[in-house]
Design an enzyme around this catalytic site. Structure first.
Site, short mmCIF file in Angstrom:
data_model
loop_
_atom_site.label_atom_id
_atom_site.label_comp_id
_atom_site.label_asym_id
_atom_site.label_seq_id
_atom_site.Cartn_x
_atom_site.Cartn_y
_atom_site.Cartn_z
N CYS A 74 -6.48 19.90 3.50
CA CYS A 74 -7.03 18.57 3.72
C CYS A 74 -6.83 18.14 5.17
O CYS A 74 -5.74 18.28 5.73
CB CYS A 74 -6.35 17.57 2.78
SG CYS A 74 -7.09 15.93 2.79
N CYS A 110 -9.81 14.25 -0.86
CA CYS A 110 -9.47 15.67 -0.86
C CYS A 110 -9.21 16.18 -2.28
O CYS A 110 -9.49 17.34 -2.58
CB CYS A 110 -8.27 15.92 0.05
SG CYS A 110 -8.75 15.88 1.80
N CYS A 174 -5.31 -14.87 3.64
CA CYS A 174 -4.13 -14.16 4.15
C CYS A 174 -3.48 -14.94 5.29
O CYS A 174 -2.26 -15.04 5.36
CB CYS A 174 -4.52 -12.79 4.69
SG CYS A 174 -5.69 -11.87 3.69
N CYS A 177 -0.77 -17.91 4.64
CA CYS A 177 0.65 -17.60 4.50
C CYS A 177 1.18 -16.82 5.70
O CYS A 177 2.28 -17.09 6.16
CB CYS A 177 0.88 -16.80 3.22
SG CYS A 177 0.59 -17.77 1.72
N HIS A 178 0.42 -15.83 6.18
CA HIS A 178 0.98 -14.89 7.16
C HIS A 178 0.73 -15.27 8.62
O HIS A 178 1.10 -14.53 9.51
CB HIS A 178 0.48 -13.48 6.88
CG HIS A 178 1.01 -12.94 5.58
ND1 HIS A 178 2.34 -12.73 5.35
CD2 HIS A 178 0.37 -12.63 4.42
CE1 HIS A 178 2.50 -12.27 4.11
NE2 HIS A 178 1.32 -12.21 3.53
N ARG A 220 0.18 -3.59 -1.90
CA ARG A 220 0.62 -4.86 -1.30
C ARG A 220 -0.55 -5.83 -1.16
O ARG A 220 -0.44 -7.01 -1.52
CB ARG A 220 1.23 -4.56 0.08
CG ARG A 220 1.74 -5.77 0.81
CD ARG A 220 2.94 -6.39 0.13
NE ARG A 220 2.60 -7.64 -0.52
CZ ARG A 220 3.47 -8.40 -1.19
NH1 ARG A 220 4.72 -8.02 -1.31
NH2 ARG A 220 3.09 -9.52 -1.75
N CYS A 224 -1.10 -9.46 -2.98
CA CYS A 224 -1.31 -10.70 -2.25
C CYS A 224 -2.59 -11.40 -2.69
O CYS A 224 -2.67 -12.63 -2.62
CB CYS A 224 -1.28 -10.46 -0.75
SG CYS A 224 0.43 -10.41 -0.13
#
Ligand code: HEC
Length: 263
Positions: A74, A110, A174, A177-178, A220, A224
């Site tokens: 691969c 792959c 996003c 909050c971030h 993740r 979120c």
């Protein structure tokens, strides 16, 4: 008098609360490092991430699927069989699939193309283990994602749009909050400064010791979206790859700590 004591009680409670908050004022990265050290001492030098990576290496090298092939041929961007440092260069455009792919979706491609597996035969936990193995060979290397191809630029722009988009029942995105709430708390954790702190995007995939589970960036991002009370995009889908491309490009130059070990 009764009112005074009630008030005094309220103030005392508030003080105790503040004190508890002050004690929790720890950097999540340092806290994770501390936990990692404790675990290393307890386990005689073996972390859960090592076990997952070892399982991934076995899966990577085993001849499997209708074509009875391993994944060793691969190409993750540096040519077949070259795995060192590849994670810091993903997502990127691949000529064979004519798609921009992140680590998870490249592994999946792959498995389909080299091993002949059908999409419904691909098990998520195997992809995650293989991702941990490949990531372990990028530890300490820099993040160098730079969208240059038109296909990469398009996904970067989509990722940027999705990152700042506000939607859903809470009219948040996003960036709410971030970016806006960075430093404020969600339970015990302060919101990570995803665009400003290069450590953030450079520790995925990671083992979350707070719920004893292996996460890639896709896991993740999907979690979120649930924070936003919005439906999560499918694994291997364009929104996930676009957001990852955007965040990884923003982390350009950050040193990778792989596999990550987080709260
Ligand atoms: C309602 C608040 C909220 C929203 C909105 C939100 N997140 Fe998160 N996010 C969190 C929390 C809480 C954590 C865990 C603590 C932390 O690391 O910030 C987290 C963690 C993360 C992390 C890991 C950070 C680290 O240091 O390990 C990434 C990457 C991330 N979020 C991406 C996103 C993306 C992409 C979106 C938009 C789809 C998003 N988040 C929307 C609350 C949110």
């Amino acid at each position: 008098m009764g009112r005074f004591w009630r008030l005094a009680g309220v103030i005392l409670l508030a003080l105790v609360g503040l004190l508890a908050l002050a004690q929790e004022e720890v950097d999540p990265f340092e806290e994770a490092q501390k936990q990692k050290q404790q675990l290393l001492e307890l386990s005689g030098g073996i972390l859960p991430t090592d076990l997952i990576a070892a399982q991934g290496e076995e899966l990577f090298k085993a001849k499997r699927g209708p074509k009875n092939a391993s994944l060793e041929a691969c190409d993750f961007g540096r040519g077949p069989g070259r795995l060192e440092g590849v994670v810091g260069r993903l997502p990127r455009y691949f000529f064979d699939t004519r798609k921009v792919e992140d680590l998870d979706s490249r592994i999946r491609s792959c498995m389909i193309n080299l091993q002949g597996l059908r999409p419904d035969q691909i098990r998520r936990n195997e992809v995650v283990a293989i991702a941990f193995y490949i990531a372990s060979l990028s530890n300490g290397q820099p993040m160098t994602v730079r969208p240059l191809m038109p296909q990469e630029k398009r996904l970067y722009e989509l990722g940027e749009k999705l990152f700042y988009l506000r939607a859903g029942p809470r009219d948040m995105g996003c960036a709410s909050c971030h970016v806006t709430y960075v430093g404020r708390r969600a339970g015990v954790l302060p919101y990570s400064d995803i665009l400003g702190d290069k450590r953030v995007a450079s520790h995925w995939p990671a083992f979350r010791y707070s719920n004893d589970q292996a996460w890639t960036m896709a896991d993740r991002i999907r979690a979120c979206y649930s924070n936003l009370s919005m439906p999560a995009p499918d694994f291997y889908s364009e929104p996930i790859i676009a957001l990852t491309l955007f965040m990884n490009a923003k982390a350009y130059g950050g040193k990778m700590d792989l596999p990550g070990f987080i709260r």
